[in-house]
Design an enzyme around this catalytic site. Structure first.
Site, PDB file in Angstrom:
ATOM      1  N   GLU A  67       1.119  -0.925   0.389  1.00  0.00           N
ATOM      2  CA  GLU A  67       0.013   0.427   0.256  1.00  0.00           C
ATOM      3  C   GLU A  67       0.896   1.655   0.199  1.00  0.00           C
ATOM      4  O   GLU A  67       1.915   1.518   0.525  1.00  0.00           O
ATOM      5  CB  GLU A  67      -1.048  -0.034   0.966  1.00  0.00           C
ATOM      6  CG  GLU A  67      -1.992  -0.920   0.834  1.00  0.00           C
ATOM      7  CD  GLU A  67      -3.062  -0.908   2.499  1.00  0.00           C
ATOM      8  OE1 GLU A  67      -2.787   0.017   2.823  1.00  0.00           O
ATOM      9  OE2 GLU A  67      -4.103  -1.113   2.337  1.00  0.00           O
ATOM     10  N   ASP A 122     -11.043   8.182 -22.689  1.00  0.00           N
ATOM     11  CA  ASP A 122     -10.368   6.591 -22.175  1.00  0.00           C
ATOM     12  C   ASP A 122     -10.064   5.246 -23.501  1.00  0.00           C
ATOM     13  O   ASP A 122     -11.329   5.093 -24.606  1.00  0.00           O
ATOM     14  CB  ASP A 122     -11.556   5.840 -20.809  1.00  0.00           C
ATOM     15  CG  ASP A 122     -12.525   4.101 -21.313  1.00  0.00           C
ATOM     16  OD1 ASP A 122     -10.921   3.124 -21.162  1.00  0.00           O
ATOM     17  OD2 ASP A 122     -12.615   3.943 -20.164  1.00  0.00           O
ATOM     18  N   THR A 127      -7.278   0.569 -20.015  1.00  0.00           N
ATOM     19  CA  THR A 127      -6.664  -0.972 -19.939  1.00  0.00           C
ATOM     20  C   THR A 127      -5.716  -1.674 -20.225  1.00  0.00           C
ATOM     21  O   THR A 127      -4.912  -0.299 -21.029  1.00  0.00           O
ATOM     22  CB  THR A 127      -7.534  -2.539 -20.006  1.00  0.00           C
ATOM     23  OG1 THR A 127      -7.819  -1.738 -21.669  1.00  0.00           O
ATOM     24  CG2 THR A 127      -9.043  -2.106 -19.669  1.00  0.00           C
TER      25      THR A 127
HETATM   26  C1  LIG Z   1     -13.174  -2.418 -20.984  1.00  0.00           C
HETATM   27  C2  LIG Z   1     -13.121  -1.540 -21.285  1.00  0.00           C
HETATM   28  C3  LIG Z   1     -13.342  -0.770 -19.934  1.00  0.00           C
HETATM   29  C4  LIG Z   1     -12.946  -1.912 -18.919  1.00  0.00           C
HETATM   30  O1  LIG Z   1     -11.951  -2.673 -18.253  1.00  0.00           O
HETATM   31  P1  LIG Z   1     -11.991  -4.383 -17.671  1.00  0.00           P
HETATM   32  O2  LIG Z   1     -10.290  -3.675 -17.059  1.00  0.00           O
HETATM   33  O3  LIG Z   1     -13.012  -5.019 -18.076  1.00  0.00           O
HETATM   34  O4  LIG Z   1     -12.847  -2.796 -16.425  1.00  0.00           O
HETATM   35  C5  LIG Z   1     -12.921   0.170 -19.186  1.00  0.00           C
HETATM   36  N1  LIG Z   1     -13.642   1.301 -20.216  1.00  0.00           N
HETATM   37  C6  LIG Z   1     -14.006   0.362 -22.071  1.00  0.00           C
HETATM   38  C7  LIG Z   1     -13.704   1.602 -23.357  1.00  0.00           C
HETATM   39  C8  LIG Z   1     -13.584  -0.567 -21.620  1.00  0.00           C
HETATM   40  O5  LIG Z   1     -13.404  -0.820 -23.719  1.00  0.00           O
END
Ligand SMILES: *Cc1c(COP(=O)(O)O)cnc(C)c1O
Length: 426
Positions: free
Chosen positions: A58, A202, A228
């Site tokens: 942590e 994202d 991710t």
């Molecule tokens: C796959 C994805 C996520 C989430 O990822 P996890 O690791 O499954 O929680 C978030 N945003 C987008 C756009 C994704 O395609």
């Protein structure tokens, strides 16, 4: 008494070992075309399965809440430095356990409960964590959504701007799980600046393409970039957040202690290894080939008479409107599965069919490109897809295709130790 430390998995737990053997064969023999999946290297597997799994760490490098973190610090610093180098970012947090937790942390860093967010509608390719009512993002914050244009099936930035003007969101989030085209990052940032919103992008699906120079980067435009690490980026299942120095403290606090406790040091070690691979010149070639493969697969499917949402692709994925041919996405997923080709059913924009029986399928090329497949194989696979969809009710025909698929797969071994066809008892 047996010494439990000395037992192999097969000895200690035959049931789990057997499932693992079957999964190994499944991954090797089939054609993995789920757009969000990939195959990590043996080095990444080794780090992810390493004894760093035993460690609590942590805090952050140099300021931990536990002793014995000196080697955890080494791998976390390597992961952070490499991530910053790859994406040209001032700050990186490599602790999020997943993409969803990266987004939860990014929101927490800049939002209060009840604040308005603006994201792409899930039904138009967005992600659950961008405001869906069943996700924390739709429960904790006030979600509003933008869409793709009905005709072009491209993001409708004029609508986005109009909603932003009206709703005054605190965050505008870009990014998608099923959008085959490029984004206008500059326009989104301009809209965010106009209404005083934080622009989060994202890039989960496209991070590897961005890293390899096969796709423009959102990082210079967005205040915060989340991703991710296990999709096109080809690392372990995990998350990553990038931002400028100005937001670094808030981001780090939001990840720990805001959203998470101890980081997964073994996964951070695996991220460091994967990022090291991304920094090698071969990764550029890989990223370019993913896109080239998707383009060829797309034109081959179009030649076979299938309609692609938005008319094509700029990235690693295709959305195929199978319902135009009278086939449900769920039927297509099942038939292709029997033929050894793994895809997922997917809604298409303005879908008139329900989510469990949608009109489309999503197909991606990152995993097969990792196995070394190129344009020639893509044309072959497009033919098999066409045949399997036509003969979707003929199990004998589907089994025949599955054998051809397995033959092709055998020519592109997943791992060196899989070079000889693997035998698994039924
Ligand atoms: C796959 C994805 C996520 C989430 O990822 P996890 O690791 O499954 O929680 C978030 N945003 C987008 C756009 C994704 O395609």
């Amino acid at each position: 008494m047996t010494d439990r430390m000395a037992l192999s998995l097969a000895q200690a737990d035959p049931a789990v070992a057997e499932a693992l053997d079957h999964e190994t064969l499944r991954q090797h023999e089939g054609l993995e075309m789920i757009a969000s999946e990939n195959f990590v290297s043996e080095a990444v597997l080794e780090a992810a399965g390493s004894i760093f799994t035993n460690k609590y760490a942590e805090g952050y490098p140099g300021r931990r809440y536990y002793g014995g973190c000196e080697f955890s610090d080494v791998v976390e610093n390597l992961a952070r430095d490499r991530a910053k180098q790859i994406f040209g970012s001032e700050h990186a947090n490599v602790q999020p356990h997943s993409g969803s937790q990266a987004n939860a942390s990014a929101f927490m860093a800049v939002l209060q409960a009840g604040d308005t967010i603006l994201g792409l509608d899930l039904a138009h390719g967005g992600h659950l964590t961008h405001g869906h009512k069943l996700s924390f993002s739709g429960k904790l914050y006030r979600p509003t959504f933008y869409h793709v244009d009905r005709k072009t099936e491209l993001i409708d930035y004029d609508e986005l701007e109009a909603i932003a003007d009206r709703e005054k969101p605190k965050v505008i989030i870009g990014g998608a799980s099923a959008y085959p085209r490029l984004w206008d990052f500059a326009r989104m940032r301009q809209i965010a600046d106009k209404v005083g919103a934080v622009y989060i992008f994202d890039m989960a699906h496209i991070a590897g393409l961005v890293a390899g120079g096969a796709h423009p980067s959102p990082v210079p435009h967005a205040h915060i970039t989340t991703t991710t690490t296990h999709k096109t980026l080809r690392g372990p299942r995990s998350g990553l957040i990038l931002c400028g120095e100005g937001l670094a403290k808030e981001i780090d606090k939001a990840v720990f202690p805001g959203q998470q406790g101890g980081p997964l040091v073994h996964i951070i070690a695996a991220k460091a290894v994967a990022f090291g691979e991304v920094l090698r010149p071969e990764f550029k070639t890989y990223a370019a080939q993913i896109v080239a493969n998707a383009k060829v697969l797309g034109t081959s499917l179009q030649e076979a008479g299938y309609r692609l949402v938005s008319g094509g692709t700029d990235n690693h994925l295709l959305l195929v409107d199978v319902f135009e041919k009278g086939i449900l996405g769920s039927e297509a997923e099942l038939a292709l599965g029997k033929a050894g080709i793994t895809v997922n059913k997917n809604a298409i924009p303005y879908d008139t069919n329900p989510p469990l029986k949608p009109s489309g399928i999503r197909i991606g090329t990152p995993a097969l490109t990792t196995r070394g497949m190129r344009e020639t194989e893509m044309r072959l696979i497009a033919q098999w897809i066409g045949k399997a969809l036509e003969q979707r009710n003929d199990d004998v025909a589907l089994e025949r295709i599955r054998q051809e698929v397995a033959e092709l797969a055998n020519r592109f071994p997943l791992y060196a130790w899989l070079r000889a066809p693997v035998a698994v008892s039924a």
